[in-house]
Design a protein around this motif. Sequence first.
Motif, PDB file in Angstrom:
ATOM      1  N   ARG A  85      15.752   9.030   2.540  1.00  0.00           N
ATOM      2  CA  ARG A  85      17.117   9.231   3.055  1.00  0.00           C
ATOM      3  C   ARG A  85      17.917   7.966   2.809  1.00  0.00           C
ATOM      4  N   CYS A  86      19.197   8.140   2.513  1.00  0.00           N
ATOM      5  CA  CYS A  86      20.101   7.004   2.319  1.00  0.00           C
ATOM      6  C   CYS A  86      21.492   7.425   2.761  1.00  0.00           C
ATOM      7  N   ARG A  87      22.415   6.499   2.709  1.00  0.00           N
ATOM      8  CA  ARG A  87      23.809   6.851   2.965  1.00  0.00           C
ATOM      9  C   ARG A  87      24.332   7.674   1.776  1.00  0.00           C
ATOM     10  N   GLU A  88      25.229   8.564   2.069  1.00  0.00           N
ATOM     11  CA  GLU A  88      25.799   9.362   0.988  1.00  0.00           C
ATOM     12  C   GLU A  88      26.491   8.468  -0.039  1.00  0.00           C
ATOM     13  N   ALA A  89      27.096   7.373   0.447  1.00  0.00           N
ATOM     14  CA  ALA A  89      27.799   6.455  -0.457  1.00  0.00           C
ATOM     15  C   ALA A  89      26.836   5.735  -1.401  1.00  0.00           C
ATOM     16  N   ASP A  90      25.542   5.670  -1.025  1.00  0.00           N
ATOM     17  CA  ASP A  90      24.557   4.948  -1.837  1.00  0.00           C
ATOM     18  C   ASP A  90      23.756   5.887  -2.747  1.00  0.00           C
ATOM     19  N   TYR A  91      24.078   7.172  -2.738  1.00  0.00           N
ATOM     20  CA  TYR A  91      23.237   8.142  -3.447  1.00  0.00           C
ATOM     21  C   TYR A  91      23.077   7.782  -4.929  1.00  0.00           C
ATOM     22  N   LYS A  92      24.177   7.492  -5.602  1.00  0.00           N
ATOM     23  CA  LYS A  92      24.124   7.181  -7.040  1.00  0.00           C
ATOM     24  C   LYS A  92      23.280   5.933  -7.287  1.00  0.00           C
ATOM     25  N   LEU A  93      23.454   4.909  -6.479  1.00  0.00           N
ATOM     26  CA  LEU A  93      22.680   3.677  -6.643  1.00  0.00           C
ATOM     27  C   LEU A  93      21.192   3.939  -6.403  1.00  0.00           C
ATOM     28  N   VAL A  94      20.877   4.761  -5.399  1.00  0.00           N
ATOM     29  CA  VAL A  94      19.481   5.083  -5.103  1.00  0.00           C
ATOM     30  C   VAL A  94      18.867   5.851  -6.268  1.00  0.00           C
ATOM     31  N   GLU A  95      19.599   6.804  -6.794  1.00  0.00           N
ATOM     32  CA  GLU A  95      19.114   7.567  -7.952  1.00  0.00           C
ATOM     33  C   GLU A  95      18.818   6.646  -9.126  1.00  0.00           C
ATOM     34  N   LEU A 109      26.427  -8.099   6.592  1.00  0.00           N
ATOM     35  CA  LEU A 109      25.511  -7.381   5.703  1.00  0.00           C
ATOM     36  C   LEU A 109      26.268  -6.520   4.696  1.00  0.00           C
ATOM     37  N   SER A 110      27.427  -6.028   5.135  1.00  0.00           N
ATOM     38  CA  SER A 110      28.198  -5.158   4.232  1.00  0.00           C
ATOM     39  C   SER A 110      28.623  -5.895   2.965  1.00  0.00           C
ATOM     40  N   VAL A 111      28.678  -7.241   3.030  1.00  0.00           N
ATOM     41  CA  VAL A 111      29.050  -8.019   1.841  1.00  0.00           C
ATOM     42  C   VAL A 111      28.011  -7.812   0.737  1.00  0.00           C
ATOM     43  N   ILE A 112      26.727  -7.627   1.160  1.00  0.00           N
ATOM     44  CA  ILE A 112      25.652  -7.459   0.178  1.00  0.00           C
ATOM     45  C   ILE A 112      25.898  -6.216  -0.673  1.00  0.00           C
ATOM     46  N   THR A 113      26.358  -5.149  -0.040  1.00  0.00           N
ATOM     47  CA  THR A 113      26.527  -3.884  -0.769  1.00  0.00           C
ATOM     48  C   THR A 113      27.712  -3.914  -1.718  1.00  0.00           C
ATOM     49  N   GLN A 114      28.588  -4.903  -1.571  1.00  0.00           N
ATOM     50  CA  GLN A 114      29.757  -4.969  -2.444  1.00  0.00           C
ATOM     51  C   GLN A 114      29.383  -5.416  -3.856  1.00  0.00           C
ATOM     52  N   ASP A 115      28.290  -6.185  -3.956  1.00  0.00           N
ATOM     53  CA  ASP A 115      27.780  -6.578  -5.273  1.00  0.00           C
ATOM     54  C   ASP A 115      26.793  -5.498  -5.706  1.00  0.00           C
ATOM     55  N   ARG A 116      27.261  -4.543  -6.483  1.00  0.00           N
ATOM     56  CA  ARG A 116      26.465  -3.354  -6.780  1.00  0.00           C
ATOM     57  C   ARG A 116      25.182  -3.690  -7.542  1.00  0.00           C
ATOM     58  N   ALA A 117      25.228  -4.660  -8.428  1.00  0.00           N
ATOM     59  CA  ALA A 117      24.026  -5.033  -9.182  1.00  0.00           C
ATOM     60  C   ALA A 117      22.963  -5.609  -8.240  1.00  0.00           C
ATOM     61  N   ALA A 118      23.402  -6.530  -7.362  1.00  0.00           N
ATOM     62  CA  ALA A 118      22.464  -7.143  -6.421  1.00  0.00           C
ATOM     63  C   ALA A 118      21.950  -6.118  -5.416  1.00  0.00           C
ATOM     64  N   TYR A 119      22.847  -5.222  -4.975  1.00  0.00           N
ATOM     65  CA  TYR A 119      22.460  -4.206  -4.007  1.00  0.00           C
ATOM     66  C   TYR A 119      21.491  -3.202  -4.633  1.00  0.00           C
ATOM     67  N   SER A 120      21.698  -2.851  -5.897  1.00  0.00           N
ATOM     68  CA  SER A 120      20.793  -1.939  -6.593  1.00  0.00           C
ATOM     69  C   SER A 120      19.394  -2.544  -6.707  1.00  0.00           C
ATOM     70  N   ALA A 121      19.344  -3.839  -7.016  1.00  0.00           N
ATOM     71  CA  ALA A 121      18.049  -4.528  -7.099  1.00  0.00           C
ATOM     72  C   ALA A 121      17.367  -4.550  -5.729  1.00  0.00           C
TER      73      ALA A 121
END
Length: 226
Positions: free
Chosen positions: A135-145, A102-114
């Motif tokens: 709530r989200c992971r701290e590492a995902d904060y910018k993408l969530v915003e 699953l972590s592979v999904i988060t490596q593609d930031r565009a796909a993960y943002s969508a």
Amino acid sequence: MALSDADVQKQINQMMAFIEQEANEKAEEIDARAEEEFAIEKGRLVNQHRLKIIEFYDRKEKQVELQKKIGASNLLNKSRIEVLKAQEQHIKNVLLETQQQLSVITQDRAAYSALLTKLISQGLCQFMERKVILRCREADYKLVEDALPSAVHQYQSLAKKDVTVIVDTENWLPAEICGGIELTAQNSRIKITNTLEARLEMLAHQMLPEIRRLLFGRNPNRKFDN
């Protein structure tokens, strides 16, 4: 004319011989009858015991056949259980391997943002609340915003309602999870977990019959999928 002693003795001897012959014939008759009755009783007893022996061994044979069937059934059930255990373990291994990827999904930031946009929008549609804490992971904060405005817009277009989403920056989701978000409302009385692990678990549960079929083929003994 008086009989002489010799004639008397002769008659006595004849009478004795007759009586003895009668006695011998009677004894032979009794012996013959006794032997016949003995033979009949002997045959009856032999036949009775023969039937008992046959009945005894018939029961033994049936018991042996029953034990063989029980033994075979137990072995079959044991082997089925072992096969099911092996299949379940294999499914767990496949799901674990999938989860690790699953972590592979988060490596593609565009796909993960969508994906985050969809997860937030779906959660809001499930809640239908005016105020939601995210709530989200701290590492995902910018993408969530970045994903949040689009997700809120999608929700408002579908639900025709306004919503305020506040990102909780004090209680991050554990860093070890693969990603995704969690939504709460009404002072955390209701919660929706849309992490990648939770979605994978839900999807795996829904697709379990199909996963079994793909991995092991269709089970001819299974009437219903579950």
